[in-house]
Design an enzyme around this catalytic site. Sequence first.
Site, PDB file in Angstrom:
ATOM      1  N   ASN A  65       0.828  -1.220   0.000  1.00 27.21           N
ATOM      2  CA  ASN A  65       0.000   0.000   0.000  1.00 27.21           C
ATOM      3  C   ASN A  65       0.857   1.262   0.000  1.00 27.21           C
ATOM      4  OD1 ASN A  65      -2.430  -1.448   0.201  1.00 27.21           O
ATOM      5  ND2 ASN A  65      -2.075  -1.750   2.382  1.00 27.21           N
ATOM      6  N   HIS A 151     -14.968  -0.523   4.762  1.00 27.10           N
ATOM      7  CA  HIS A 151     -13.878  -1.335   5.309  1.00 27.10           C
ATOM      8  C   HIS A 151     -14.276  -2.016   6.620  1.00 27.10           C
ATOM      9  CE1 HIS A 151      -9.839  -1.894   7.278  1.00 27.10           C
ATOM     10  NE2 HIS A 151      -9.570  -2.320   6.057  1.00 27.10           N
ATOM     11  N   GLU A 193     -16.237   5.241   2.451  1.00 28.97           N
ATOM     12  CA  GLU A 193     -14.838   5.506   2.066  1.00 28.97           C
ATOM     13  C   GLU A 193     -14.867   6.484   0.898  1.00 28.97           C
ATOM     14  OE1 GLU A 193     -12.304   2.018   1.588  1.00 28.97           O
ATOM     15  OE2 GLU A 193     -13.741   0.871   2.756  1.00 28.97           O
ATOM     16  N   SER A 197     -10.942   0.331  -1.748  1.00 29.84           N
ATOM     17  CA  SER A 197      -9.675  -0.324  -2.096  1.00 29.84           C
ATOM     18  C   SER A 197      -9.869  -1.555  -2.957  1.00 29.84           C
ATOM     19  CB  SER A 197      -8.905  -0.683  -0.836  1.00 29.84           C
ATOM     20  OG  SER A 197      -9.376  -1.873  -0.282  1.00 29.84           O
ATOM     21  N   ASP A 222     -13.812   7.944   5.169  1.00 25.64           N
ATOM     22  CA  ASP A 222     -12.509   7.326   5.377  1.00 25.64           C
ATOM     23  C   ASP A 222     -11.684   7.527   4.103  1.00 25.64           C
ATOM     24  OD1 ASP A 222     -10.350   5.601   5.532  1.00 25.64           O
ATOM     25  OD2 ASP A 222     -11.458   4.026   6.565  1.00 25.64           O
ATOM     26  N   HIS A 225      -7.715   5.439   1.100  1.00 23.47           N
ATOM     27  CA  HIS A 225      -7.202   5.200  -0.253  1.00 23.47           C
ATOM     28  C   HIS A 225      -7.330   6.422  -1.159  1.00 23.47           C
ATOM     29  CE1 HIS A 225      -6.844   0.978   0.781  1.00 23.47           C
ATOM     30  NE2 HIS A 225      -7.996   1.127   1.396  1.00 23.47           N
ATOM     31  N   LYS A 256      -0.623   4.113   4.231  1.00 23.96           N
ATOM     32  CA  LYS A 256      -0.687   3.813   2.790  1.00 23.96           C
ATOM     33  C   LYS A 256       0.134   4.879   2.048  1.00 23.96           C
ATOM     34  CE  LYS A 256      -5.008   1.351   3.580  1.00 23.96           C
ATOM     35  NZ  LYS A 256      -4.474   0.024   3.872  1.00 23.96           N
TER      36      LYS A 256
HETATM   37  C1  LIG Z   1     -10.379   1.885   4.158  1.00 17.40           C
HETATM   38  C2  LIG Z   1      -9.481   1.558   5.284  1.00 17.40           C
HETATM   39  N1  LIG Z   1      -9.730   2.091   6.486  1.00 17.40           N
HETATM   40  C3  LIG Z   1      -8.957   1.832   7.552  1.00 17.40           C
HETATM   41  C4  LIG Z   1      -7.867   0.986   7.448  1.00 17.40           C
HETATM   42  C5  LIG Z   1      -7.075   0.665   8.671  1.00 17.40           C
HETATM   43  O1  LIG Z   1      -5.913   1.412   8.695  1.00 17.40           O
HETATM   44  P1  LIG Z   1      -4.637   0.926   9.550  1.00 17.40           P
HETATM   45  O2  LIG Z   1      -3.988  -0.144   8.759  1.00 17.40           O
HETATM   46  O3  LIG Z   1      -3.822   2.146   9.722  1.00 17.40           O
HETATM   47  O4  LIG Z   1      -5.179   0.413  10.841  1.00 17.40           O
HETATM   48  C6  LIG Z   1      -7.551   0.430   6.220  1.00 17.40           C
HETATM   49  C7  LIG Z   1      -6.354  -0.441   6.101  1.00 17.40           C
HETATM   50  O5  LIG Z   1      -6.305  -1.461   5.572  1.00 17.40           O
HETATM   51  C8  LIG Z   1      -8.380   0.702   5.109  1.00 17.40           C
HETATM   52  O6  LIG Z   1      -8.151   0.159   3.917  1.00 17.40           O
END
Ligand SMILES: Cc1ncc(COP(=O)(O)O)c(C=O)c1O
Length: 406
Positions: A65, A151, A193, A197, A222, A225, A256
């Site tokens: 990522n 997510h 989001e 992703s 969120d 990405h 990421k």
């Molecule tokens: C959309 C989304 N939110 C939150 C997270 C979680 O982030 P972190 O890996 O910093 O805990 C991810 C990670 O995979 C993600 O893809």
Amino acid sequence: MRSTVGQLASASMGAGPRSRTQPAGVWDAWLRERADLRAERGTVRHDPVLRGRPSGQGVLDLASNDYLGLSRHPAVLDAAHEALDRWGAGATASRLVTGTLPVHRTLEERLVRLTGQAAALAFSTGYAANLGTLTALTGRGAQILLDAHAHASLHDAARMSRVPYATFDHNDPGALDSALRQRSGSRVVVAVESVYSVLGDAAPLRDLLDVCHRHQALLVVDEAHGLGVAGHGRGLVHELGLVGARDLVVTLTLSKSLGAQGGAVLGPPAVRDHLVNTARSFIFDTGLAPAAAAAAAAASLLVADDPSLAARVRSNARTVATVCGIEQAAGAVQSLPMPSPSAAVTAAAALCERGVLVGCFRPPSVPDGVSRLRVTARADLAPEEVLGAATLVASEATKHRDGRAG
Ligand SMILES: Cc1ncc(COP(=O)(O)O)c(C=O)c1O
């Protein structure tokens, strides 16, 4: 029950001969049954050890990522080294005790500068940021609505909020509108989001926010990405001119595009203040490690100052999509649908043999049950590297899609 757990622990920890002669307990049998089921469904997951970073050793990393390639940028590493030397390996306490260091403030200021939001609060992970946001903003009389493709961390956060929650059809403002209409009278938090992703599609944020405003709902976006890729690196909320909009909160991961580790929540100062006082995943969690905070702060500066990073992701993503014959996704990740979990695993393994690391998404980590090869179009890859790798990906994917492998 206690003795069964003890049996399991001693067996797995290689205890003495007595434990070996004991009959398998219910937990051993249950674990075996779950493992057999995963094997039968082709959904076994592994956490393979990467012995050294793949790039530069004849292996091209299109799986991580690290969208902008900043995890090893000299300015990012220098900042991390300096913070490590100055502040030590860990924050050593929660943020409210002695775990808030100048690097956390610097990070929050830089994230504010990058995204244009009024205030930022750093968390130890993006997962903790989502958890803290949804749990702290809900409570008595509230409800949560999640985009169906949101997510896992948002789903877990909704569960842990202990308020009624439901999903609405992916990226469908009409579906959100009717779900909100059914909940009139409740204080509703909607979580989506900005760029997804797995499918790589962007959310219709403006329409979703309009719907939220009509129903006085709060929208949590969120940008895991979207940051670093959309809006010249400043995220999709920025690109769509929604910075500072009423009833909008943004969450981030620093792991990421920023190439570090950690998470953050951005929005009005009143939201930051509320989270500092009530978000349990902030209050009862050790502060973000100083080196990670400093690395993310340095990366934020690079992204803010260099929009060409995001442009290079887009251009490399276009190459991958064109060569693989798929529609270009909005973010760095391009996904190739595969006919089965095993076809995806076999194609990814064959590509690894040929020096190209790609990700492999399978149920239950896909929102629609379709297994995919996941190809990250990183900004730091040369166009010819991307072209060569994408050509290999396309050929392996076709082979395994048609069942011609072997
Ligand atoms: C959309 C989304 N939110 C939150 C997270 C979680 O982030 P972190 O890996 O910093 O805990 C991810 C990670 O995979 C993600 O893809």
